[in-house]
Motif scaffolding. Sequence first.
Motif, PDB file in Angstrom:
ATOM      1  N   LEU A 230       0.875  -1.222  -0.068  1.00 10.83           N
ATOM      2  CA  LEU A 230      -0.095  -0.101  -0.059  1.00 10.83           C
ATOM      3  C   LEU A 230       0.708   1.420  -0.030  1.00 10.83           C
ATOM      4  CD1 LEU A 230      -2.903  -0.996   2.511  1.00 10.83           C
ATOM      5  CD2 LEU A 230      -3.167  -0.727  -0.074  1.00 10.83           C
ATOM      6  N   ALA A 243      -5.365   3.766  -3.483  1.00  7.83           N
ATOM      7  CA  ALA A 243      -4.848   3.200  -2.383  1.00  7.83           C
ATOM      8  C   ALA A 243      -5.086   3.915  -0.954  1.00  7.83           C
ATOM      9  CB  ALA A 243      -3.214   3.284  -2.246  1.00  7.83           C
ATOM     10  N   TYR A 246      -8.542   2.376   0.049  1.00  9.79           N
ATOM     11  CA  TYR A 246      -8.417   1.046   0.665  1.00  9.79           C
ATOM     12  C   TYR A 246      -7.637   1.194   2.094  1.00  9.79           C
ATOM     13  CZ  TYR A 246      -7.294  -3.989   0.975  1.00  9.79           C
ATOM     14  OH  TYR A 246      -7.077  -5.202   1.538  1.00  9.79           O
ATOM     15  N   LEU A 247      -6.762   1.923   2.374  1.00  9.12           N
ATOM     16  CA  LEU A 247      -6.206   2.332   3.719  1.00  9.12           C
ATOM     17  C   LEU A 247      -7.408   2.715   4.702  1.00  9.12           C
ATOM     18  CD1 LEU A 247      -2.498   3.928   3.374  1.00  9.12           C
ATOM     19  CD2 LEU A 247      -3.397   1.928   4.899  1.00  9.12           C
ATOM     20  N   CYS A 289       1.568   5.550   6.247  1.00 14.00           N
ATOM     21  CA  CYS A 289       1.339   5.555   4.732  1.00 14.00           C
ATOM     22  C   CYS A 289       0.742   6.804   4.475  1.00 14.00           C
ATOM     23  CB  CYS A 289       0.405   4.272   4.270  1.00 14.00           C
ATOM     24  SG  CYS A 289       1.525   2.634   4.486  1.00 14.00           S
TER      25      CYS A 289
END
Length: 289
Positions: A230, A243, A246-247, A289
Amino acid sequence: MASHGSALSELEAFLQRAPPNWNPSGHAHNNPMALAHAALEWLRESGDEHFLFLRTILELARRQQQQQQSSTSKFTPHEEELLFHCITGCRMVALWQYQSKFSTPWLQTLRDFFMMLGFEPAAQQQFQSPPRLITSRTLQMACFSTSVALWKRGWNAQQEQLSKQQQQHPQNSATTSNDTAVVTTPTPQEESLMQAMAHISTTCLGGNNSAIAQILLHPLQGPDDLLSRLQALISSQQSVESAALYLQALVTEFVGKSAISYRLPLEYHKAAHRSFERESGSLTKALQC
């Protein structure tokens, strides 16, 4: 039911038949929408023995890929709604019968398959073409929520297994009881579906050589591997939005109040939250992230 014909036709016919013991009130008996929803509920509750939800997704994906140059390749609203119900149906069946019915490799393949489907819009953007299967944010989030739910369901599986073994057989942690046995060998039908999912995933991500495919197509080895990939996806302008979505879904599923039904006690969710936030340090890594 046969498993080798058109899954879409089979599902359409199924949704027009009253499920066993259906006893609607009022005018619902003559309402096609009520009938279809009752049939969907029965299919989910019965465990979808012939993988009709997943086979329909695979069939729609193959059709869209074959018709990519055609002006008739877009989904109708009805087909998009069916696809949504098939994605959420897969999620419910997998969660409710996790490891009591399915092998671990199949569950992991299903988990990663829905993640890759959710990245189709980003992958197709590289080729300046619209997505062919995941054509709306609603479908994309259904894929991502299914993937993260399966991550959550298996997050503590290994530790749970070891803990139960040690409690039951302190001197022999390799012994398992029937109710905690993990199936590691896929059935022939699971193997066939796993191969089909792998083919569809590669095509949805634009082939083996696309940037996103090179990050996602290799099997994920665990939570740290997931977060590392990720991070790589977020570092790419092409995939940063997907991404981030999704996180967000991953963190919300573990730390927030889940809207997904796992049919597990509250203690399970607390343990998953605790592991994600403190023990494995995954929350910190996700936020980095």
